[in-house]
Design a protein around this motif. Sequence first.
Motif, short mmCIF file in Angstrom:
data_model
loop_
_atom_site.label_atom_id
_atom_site.label_comp_id
_atom_site.label_asym_id
_atom_site.label_seq_id
_atom_site.Cartn_x
_atom_site.Cartn_y
_atom_site.Cartn_z
N ALA A 370 0.83 -1.21 0.00
CA ALA A 370 0.00 0.00 0.00
C ALA A 370 0.86 1.26 0.00
CB ALA A 370 -0.93 -0.01 1.21
N LYS A 371 1.80 1.33 -0.91
CA LYS A 371 2.65 2.52 -0.99
C LYS A 371 1.82 3.75 -1.36
CE LYS A 371 7.04 0.28 -2.06
NZ LYS A 371 8.14 0.12 -3.04
N PRO A 372 2.06 4.89 -0.69
CA PRO A 372 1.26 6.10 -0.97
C PRO A 372 1.31 6.51 -2.44
CG PRO A 372 2.54 6.36 1.04
CD PRO A 372 2.99 5.08 0.43
N GLY A 373 2.45 6.26 -3.11
CA GLY A 373 2.58 6.67 -4.50
C GLY A 373 1.58 6.01 -5.42
N LEU A 374 1.06 4.83 -5.03
CA LEU A 374 0.09 4.14 -5.87
C LEU A 374 -1.22 4.92 -5.97
CD1 LEU A 374 -0.65 1.65 -7.53
CD2 LEU A 374 -1.38 0.54 -5.41
N PHE A 375 -1.60 5.62 -4.90
CA PHE A 375 -2.83 6.41 -4.94
C PHE A 375 -2.72 7.52 -5.98
CE2 PHE A 375 -3.21 4.31 -0.90
CZ PHE A 375 -4.57 4.11 -0.75
N LYS A 376 -1.58 8.18 -6.04
CA LYS A 376 -1.38 9.23 -7.05
C LYS A 376 -1.39 8.64 -8.46
CE LYS A 376 1.65 13.05 -8.40
NZ LYS A 376 1.53 12.72 -9.83
N LYS A 377 -0.75 7.48 -8.59
CA LYS A 377 -0.69 6.83 -9.90
C LYS A 377 -2.09 6.48 -10.40
CE LYS A 377 1.31 2.83 -12.30
NZ LYS A 377 2.13 1.62 -12.14
N MET A 378 -2.92 5.95 -9.51
CA MET A 378 -4.28 5.59 -9.90
C MET A 378 -5.11 6.84 -10.20
SD MET A 378 -4.24 2.36 -10.02
CE MET A 378 -5.98 2.06 -10.31
N TYR A 379 -4.89 7.91 -9.46
CA TYR A 379 -5.59 9.17 -9.71
C TYR A 379 -5.24 9.72 -11.09
CZ TYR A 379 -7.16 14.00 -9.15
OH TYR A 379 -7.77 15.21 -9.33
N ASP A 380 -3.96 9.63 -11.43
CA ASP A 380 -3.50 10.13 -12.73
C ASP A 380 -4.09 9.34 -13.90
OD1 ASP A 380 -2.01 12.07 -11.45
OD2 ASP A 380 -0.13 10.93 -11.54
N LEU A 381 -4.51 8.09 -13.64
CA LEU A 381 -5.08 7.27 -14.71
C LEU A 381 -6.51 7.66 -15.05
CD1 LEU A 381 -3.75 3.72 -13.73
CD2 LEU A 381 -3.01 5.13 -15.66
N GLY A 382 -7.12 8.52 -14.23
CA GLY A 382 -8.47 8.98 -14.52
C GLY A 382 -9.51 8.36 -13.62
N TRP A 383 -10.70 8.94 -13.63
CA TRP A 383 -11.74 8.53 -12.70
C TRP A 383 -12.22 7.10 -12.93
CZ3 TRP A 383 -16.65 7.06 -14.16
CH2 TRP A 383 -17.05 7.36 -15.48
N LYS A 384 -12.11 6.59 -14.16
CA LYS A 384 -12.57 5.23 -14.44
C LYS A 384 -11.75 4.19 -13.69
CE LYS A 384 -12.22 5.56 -18.95
NZ LYS A 384 -11.83 6.97 -19.09
N GLN A 385 -10.49 4.52 -13.38
CA GLN A 385 -9.64 3.64 -12.57
C GLN A 385 -9.69 4.04 -11.09
OE1 GLN A 385 -7.64 0.97 -13.80
NE2 GLN A 385 -8.90 1.30 -15.61
N TRP A 386 -9.75 5.34 -10.84
CA TRP A 386 -9.66 5.88 -9.48
C TRP A 386 -10.84 5.45 -8.61
CZ3 TRP A 386 -6.69 7.79 -5.91
CH2 TRP A 386 -7.16 8.67 -4.95
N ILE A 387 -12.06 5.52 -9.15
CA ILE A 387 -13.24 5.24 -8.33
C ILE A 387 -13.34 3.76 -7.95
CG2 ILE A 387 -15.77 5.25 -8.28
CD1 ILE A 387 -15.71 7.85 -9.84
N PRO A 388 -13.27 2.79 -8.89
CA PRO A 388 -13.31 1.38 -8.47
C PRO A 388 -12.17 1.00 -7.53
CG PRO A 388 -13.64 1.56 -10.85
CD PRO A 388 -13.22 2.91 -10.36
#
Length: 530
Positions: A370-388
């Motif tokens: 659960a590295k914090p950087g993964l949250f930013k990476k998923m956010y950068d991929l857009g809402w279709k990845q971020w929300i699920p």
Amino acid sequence: MFKTIKNDLPASIVVFFVALPLCLGIALASGAPLFSGLIAGIIGGIVVGGLSGSKIGVSGPAAGLAAIVLTAIGTLGGYENFLVAVVLGGIIQILFGILKAGVIGYYFPSSVIKGMLTGIGIIIILKQIPHFFGYDADPEGDFAFFQVDGENTFSDLYKTLKFITPGSALIGFIGLGILILWEKVLSKKGKIFQLVQGPLVAVVVGIVFYAVTQSNEALSISQSHLVSVPVPEDTASFLGQFSFPNFSAITNPDIWIVAFTIALVASLETLLCVEATDRLDPHKNVTPTNRELLAQGTGNILSGLIGGLPITQVIVRSSANIQSGGVSKMSAIIHGFFLLISVILIPRLLNMIPLSVLAAILLVVGYKLAKPGLFKKMYDLGWKQWIPFNVTVLGIVFIDLLWGIGLGLAVGIVVILLKSYQNSHFLHIEDKSNGKHRISMTLAEEVTFFNKGAILKELDSLPRDTFLEINLLKTRYLDNDIIEILEDFLYKSKERNIDIKLVSKRGIVENPSSFIKFFNERPKSEMSLS
């Protein structure tokens, strides 16, 4: 397999120290004999590890099944009756493998799998903090938000502040410091530091600390804060720890319901873990999922026959294996032999290991998941990845693993439906001439019943006196539902003075009299419009 022993042996030691308290904790959380968790861990390592096609996956007792096991033991009238359900569940899993049901694991979105790994990482951290500070009211294997001791994850953290054990906390910090120092500094200094793993050093230091501080009232660690492996007095008492299924209860319909539940949940948890483990694997090996179900089914049959808990592939052990450099299935197999040998030869030595040291090892495992950087990476991929992704994480943290995955998958499906609704076609007005709108509708490569709503909306919004061109040049598959929509629109179009031209690789049709006839002219086996 022995060519990679220099990588697999150190990794197996780390997995052993991670698996040992979890085997015992899951048994305790399940209301089963403690030895049953060790049996499942041994069979999961040696038998399932040997039969599995996964190179880095590690199997053992499943935390996700703890609540099911706890309820089933009471419902079925005893542990021996429950073991019948475990054996039958294993047989059903083998049938799943024969029927090629392993393909189900490939239908989970990447965002949900990443959310599962992150959520498990967070829950490991939250669950290990109390053990790290010497507050061990909740069993190691209880990963649900609402715990078997009546507390929840966050109330347990609050209580930890009131029940800190100085000795446990001190050796916990020392162990954590050793792990960080070993990984960040010493492992790069020489081969000896790569061969001898930091977790092994931390555990040895923990045992020495316990032995040295026993007479120190301020820093001594009580038995309740140590590993608790059953200690047999002789061969007879060791063999007496095994339980055997009561097959006379096989006619009880409740046994079969529990068996199917175990098979279904264990298979799903295994397939999700396989998908997640393959994503973590630096060598990007692909695990044959149907073979995995056969291996898990065999493991559950054997586990049930000698008194063990249900088995699945487990992401906590598997990720620890990957992070420790495990390369082949030998690390999983060797860890199983370590469990077997240790409970026979050195149970008293194992019972000198502080739980806070093992918690430090799991804190490192959780952080890497659960590295914090993964949250930013998923956010950068857009809402279709971020929300699920976030729904999965929150579901795992605030409910449990299967609920989190289910919620994430449900949101992922809604996102797919929404995007499918939006992207079923492209519509643009070309020009106006002779008093009629000229509109071209280009359909996507594949158009299914998911797209019905969007296409219906666009067709119904067309103004009167329109010339409509439906372009199918890029379309390879058109669902029958869409063909029927076009057929219905054909009749409506006459009332609204709408002329239609159909453009496809098979030619151009001006004002078709029947869409169904046009599409049915191709061979039945031909799914492509080309």
